[in-house]
Design a protein around this motif. Sequence first.
Motif, mmCIF file in Angstrom:
data_model
loop_
_atom_site.group_PDB
_atom_site.id
_atom_site.type_symbol
_atom_site.label_atom_id
_atom_site.label_comp_id
_atom_site.label_asym_id
_atom_site.label_seq_id
_atom_site.Cartn_x
_atom_site.Cartn_y
_atom_site.Cartn_z
ATOM 1 N N THR A 264 34.029 48.753 41.091
ATOM 2 C CA THR A 264 35.196 48.190 41.667
ATOM 3 C C THR A 264 35.139 48.206 43.259
ATOM 4 O O THR A 264 34.129 47.487 43.597
ATOM 5 N N GLN B 156 39.799 50.523 45.738
ATOM 6 C CA GLN B 156 40.362 50.900 44.263
ATOM 7 C C GLN B 156 39.935 52.228 43.874
ATOM 8 O O GLN B 156 40.904 52.721 43.091
ATOM 9 N N VAL C 4 47.003 48.667 42.427
ATOM 10 C CA VAL C 4 45.880 47.899 41.506
ATOM 11 C C VAL C 4 46.529 46.314 41.344
ATOM 12 O O VAL C 4 45.744 45.529 41.260
ATOM 13 N N GLY C 5 47.797 46.227 41.154
ATOM 14 C CA GLY C 5 48.326 45.038 40.920
ATOM 15 C C GLY C 5 48.267 44.067 42.198
ATOM 16 O O GLY C 5 47.669 42.932 42.044
ATOM 17 N N VAL D 143 44.716 43.048 42.479
ATOM 18 C CA VAL D 143 44.138 41.945 41.582
ATOM 19 C C VAL D 143 44.580 40.669 42.109
ATOM 20 O O VAL D 143 43.652 39.581 42.007
ATOM 21 N N GLY E 128 40.974 39.832 42.954
ATOM 22 C CA GLY E 128 40.604 39.773 41.471
ATOM 23 C C GLY E 128 40.787 40.774 40.589
ATOM 24 O O GLY E 128 41.093 41.976 40.977
ATOM 25 N N LYS E 129 40.691 40.549 39.177
ATOM 26 C CA LYS E 129 40.760 41.621 37.991
ATOM 27 C C LYS E 129 39.577 42.837 38.278
ATOM 28 O O LYS E 129 38.696 42.656 38.433
ATOM 29 N N PRO E 130 40.350 43.898 38.578
ATOM 30 C CA PRO E 130 39.195 45.135 38.433
ATOM 31 C C PRO E 130 38.665 45.311 37.237
ATOM 32 O O PRO E 130 38.922 44.853 36.091
#
Length: 326
Positions: free
Chosen positions: A112, A116, A160-161, A164, A168-170
């Motif tokens: 990550t 994060q 976290v959102g 993203v 980008g997506k973790p």
Amino acid sequence: MASGKVSVAAAVDPEQAQRKASRIRLSGFAWAALTVMIFSGWFVVTRLGVTRELRIWDIAALRFGIGGILLAPTVVRRGSRLSAAAWGEGLIFAVLWGVPFVLLVALGLKLTSAAQAASVAPTLMPVFAGVFGWGFLRERQGRSRWIGYAAIITGLVCLVGAGVAAHGKPNPFGIFALTAAAAMWAIYTLLFRRSGLTPIQSAALICLWSMALYLPVYLFLGLSRFSLASPGEIAMQGIYQGVLMSGVALITYNRAVSLLGSSAATAVIALLPAVASVLAIPVLGETPSLAEGVSIVIIVFGVLLASRPAPARIAAVPRASTHSQT
């Protein structure tokens, strides 16, 4: 005459007890704040290490090899030898907050980012500690703490959102590793609070057991990459991992748990995302977005609620005061 003196003394005792409790609590927050500063830097320094020449295995070797050597005299010198039961407790602590914990966090950092990783593991840890303490140890949490836990989770989800959207997506495996590390950290905190070990004894046993069980495997499998890293990088990681994390931070965190209790101490640790995110800007060039900043504020609000004293402690003073007057 005598009864008058007794009643005055009884009336003063609760006030003295309150002042003493406030001093203890302030001292506990100071130890927790020092822990937060060291831990925040650890996420950044470890991320820096695992994204260059060193690997997860090298970080763990430095942390527990140096820490074990430095702390060994505190538990093996004459006059300070521990019982077999204490060494057994230390082995359990080493499983929960030794090599497995470090490897999980380092894996999460590898997959990550520093922000994060510092958002997931430290933020979920107080929530796990509160839920485990309530479910298994029958510890009362109170409405404020439950609201605080809910705010911490809400802030984490938003963080976290926001990450993203910005980065980008973790990696799901990275998030899982950090979540598992948070649960292990929480269990360790609850067990240490009820153990008979001092903060420095616990830190020493974690390092010694980890060193004894991990270093032979590390050397036998030839996992070292120290020959590829620069002396400056090795020195920086050695000081931070082996001295600050394995020595200073373990002791300061255990001291905070002893003074504040597991729920309050772990809640303060949830401030790590805010500090680590700030440190990651100049060191790693990882700048949080506005949405991530707002999410961190929500987490801080949750920490303030979750770190409040337990309900039973608040209710104890009025009962003692009423009894003294009757």
